[in-house]
Design an enzyme around this catalytic site. Structure first.
Site, mmCIF file in Angstrom:
data_model
loop_
_atom_site.group_PDB
_atom_site.id
_atom_site.type_symbol
_atom_site.label_atom_id
_atom_site.label_comp_id
_atom_site.label_asym_id
_atom_site.label_seq_id
_atom_site.Cartn_x
_atom_site.Cartn_y
_atom_site.Cartn_z
ATOM 1 N N HIS A 1 82.468 104.005 27.834
ATOM 2 C CA HIS A 1 81.120 103.715 27.319
ATOM 3 C C HIS A 1 80.207 103.838 28.319
ATOM 4 O O HIS A 1 79.178 104.232 27.786
ATOM 5 C CB HIS A 1 81.095 102.128 27.434
ATOM 6 C CG HIS A 1 82.246 101.610 26.131
ATOM 7 N ND1 HIS A 1 83.340 100.605 26.610
ATOM 8 C CD2 HIS A 1 82.254 101.326 24.701
ATOM 9 C CE1 HIS A 1 84.275 100.476 25.572
ATOM 10 N NE2 HIS A 1 83.166 100.831 24.431
ATOM 11 N N GLN B 1 84.600 95.297 10.011
ATOM 12 C CA GLN B 1 85.169 96.628 10.437
ATOM 13 C C GLN B 1 86.747 96.615 10.648
ATOM 14 O O GLN B 1 87.256 97.389 10.780
ATOM 15 C CB GLN B 1 84.518 97.587 11.399
ATOM 16 C CG GLN B 1 84.543 97.036 12.922
ATOM 17 C CD GLN B 1 83.874 97.875 13.648
ATOM 18 O OE1 GLN B 1 82.573 98.093 13.581
ATOM 19 N NE2 GLN B 1 84.389 98.947 14.437
ATOM 20 N N ARG C 1 91.201 99.148 23.794
ATOM 21 C CA ARG C 1 92.629 98.730 23.208
ATOM 22 C C ARG C 1 93.930 98.767 24.179
ATOM 23 O O ARG C 1 94.851 98.363 24.190
ATOM 24 C CB ARG C 1 92.806 99.208 21.848
ATOM 25 C CG ARG C 1 92.278 98.451 20.916
ATOM 26 C CD ARG C 1 92.649 98.780 19.691
ATOM 27 N NE ARG C 1 91.840 98.224 18.586
ATOM 28 C CZ ARG C 1 90.791 98.346 17.842
ATOM 29 N NH1 ARG C 1 90.246 99.688 17.950
ATOM 30 N NH2 ARG C 1 90.162 97.411 16.936
ATOM 31 N N TYR D 1 84.020 95.090 26.265
ATOM 32 C CA TYR D 1 85.095 95.207 27.202
ATOM 33 C C TYR D 1 84.942 96.821 27.989
ATOM 34 O O TYR D 1 85.958 97.572 27.550
ATOM 35 C CB TYR D 1 86.464 95.203 26.497
ATOM 36 C CG TYR D 1 87.511 94.664 27.368
ATOM 37 C CD1 TYR D 1 87.678 93.474 27.801
ATOM 38 C CD2 TYR D 1 88.486 95.590 27.794
ATOM 39 C CE1 TYR D 1 88.606 93.042 28.718
ATOM 40 C CE2 TYR D 1 89.518 95.034 28.567
ATOM 41 C CZ TYR D 1 89.530 93.895 28.941
ATOM 42 O OH TYR D 1 90.359 93.367 29.899
#
Ligand code: AMP
Length: 292
Positions: free
Chosen positions: A41, A65, A193, A36
Site C-alpha cells: 500500500h 466484495q 492476509r 491493515y
C-alpha cells in the site's frame, strides 16, 4: 496537516477546499484500500504523492466484495497504525467511511456495477460476486473523490484490468495507474492476509511465487510455449505439496483474461495463481512477453 474524514459530505468538502487554488485545479491522486496497510500500500501512496498535489487514501473493508463464506468478519484491522503510516507518507485526506455511511443502515444501495467477460476466469470464477462488489465500491469512491489518478497494485491483476475497463466504459474522468507488486525478500507478495499465516504456513506460501518463477523461466528461457502442458505439470507439483490447495493456476491473454493453449511471441500474457495455504487464500501473478 492530514484530515481524517468519515462522512461522504466531509470528504467532498475537504477535497473541494484542497483541490481549488485560485483558478488552478490541483491534481488529486487516490489510493483505495481495505486497511491493515503494508509496504505494498505504501508504494501506491508514495507514487500518488510523487504525481499529485493532493493525495487521498480510503480505508474501507467493503462487504459487497466478500462472499458468504469468506473472511469479512475476521479481516485484519488496525486504524491507528494505518493513520500513522498515512501521516508519515504525507497523505492529505484519509477517508474512513463506515458501512452505514457507504450503503445505509439497511443496505439501501440498489445499484451494482458489473463488467462483462473480464471477470469470468481467474478470481472471478471462484468469487462470483467479488468484482461486482469491487466495481460498485470503486465507482462510488470515484464519484466521491473525483481523482485524476487512481493507484492499484498489480498483485490484484484482474482487479485493475476490470476497473480500467469500467473507467473507460462509464467515462470516468480518471486514469487507473497499475503499480508493481511489492514482495518480501523471499518472493512472497505482501498482503494484509499474510497476517493469518502461521510460521509454517508462511513458509508453505512460497509455493505461489516459486511456481510463477519456474513457469516464467520455462517460457522465457527454455521457450516452452504449450500453455496447457506447462499448467498441467505445475498443477501436478502443487497437488503433491502438503498444506496447499490450489484454486487456479492459469495462463491467460493479458487483454481478455481468457486462458490460452499456446503462448505466442510478442503477445502479453499473464500467469496467475490462487491457492489456499491452510484456510488463507493467497494470489500472485507475473506478466510475461516472449520476444521473437
Ligand atoms: P487491499 O487493501 O488488499 O484492497 O489493497 C489495496 C490496494 O493495494 C490494491 O490496489 C492492491 O492491489 C494493492 N496491493 C496489495 N498488496 C500489494 C502488493 N504486495 N504490492 C503492490 N500493491 C499491493
Amino acid at each position: 496537516m492530514m484530515y481524517v474524514v468519515e462522512k461522504i459530505s466531509d470528504c467532498k468538502a475537504t477535497l473541494a477546499a484542497l483541490r481549488h487554488d485560485g483558478d488552478t485545479n490541483k491534481r488529486v491522486g487516490f489510493v483505495p484500500t481495505m486497511g491493515y496497510l503494508h509496504a505494498g500500500h505504501a508504494s501506491l501512496i508514495e507514487r500518488a504523492r510523487a504525481q499529485n498535489e493532493v493525495v487521498v487514501v480510503s480505508i474501507f473493508v467493503n462487504p459487497l466484495q466478500f462472499g458468504p463464506n469468506e473472511d469479512l468478519d475476521k479481516y485484519p484491522r488496525d486504524l491507528q497504525s494505518d493513520l500513522a503510516l498515512c501521516e508519515r507518507l504525507g497523505v492529505d485526506i484519509v477517508f474512513t467511511p463506515t458501512v452505514a455511511t457507504m450503503y445505509g443502515q439497511e443496505p439501501t444501495v440498489l445499484t451494482r456495477v458489473h463488467v462483462d467477460r473480464l471477470g469470468e476466469h481467474l478470481c472471478g470464477a471462484s468469487r462470483p460476486i467479488h468484482f461486482d462488489g469491487v466495481c460498485t465500491v470503486c465507482a462510488k469512491l470515484f464519484a466521491i473523490v473525483s481523482p485524476n489518478y487512481a493507484y492499484f497494485g498489480k498483485k490484484d491483476a484482474q482487479q485493475w484490468r476490470i476497473l480500467r475497463q469500467m473507467v473507460q466504459d462509464l467515462s470516468f474522468d480518471l486514469e487507473i495507474v497499475p503499480c508493481p507488486i511489492i514482495r518480501e525478500e523471499d518472493g512472497l507478495a505482501l498482503s494484509s492476509r499474510n497476517a493469518y499465516l502461521s510460521p509454517k504456513e508462511r513458509h508453505t506460501a512460497l509455493i505461489l511465487h516459486d511456481t510463477l518463477v519456474s513457469l516464467e523461466q520455462k517460457v522465457l528461457v527454455h521457450r516452452e510455449f504449450d500453455a496447457s502442458r506447462l499448467i498441467a505439470q505445475a498443477v501436478e507439483q502443487i497437488d503433491r505439496a502438503p498444506g496447499v490447495r490450489l484454486d487456479y493456476l492459469s495462463i491467460v491473454d493479458d487483454r481478455t483474461l481468457s486462458p490460452i493453449d499456446r503462448i505466442e511471441p510478442e503477445k502479453d500474457v499473464l500467469i496467475a495463481i490462487a491457492a489456499y495455504v491452510g484456510t488463507t487464500r493467497l494470489i500472485d501473478n507475473v506478466e510475461i512477453r516472449v520476444e521473437r
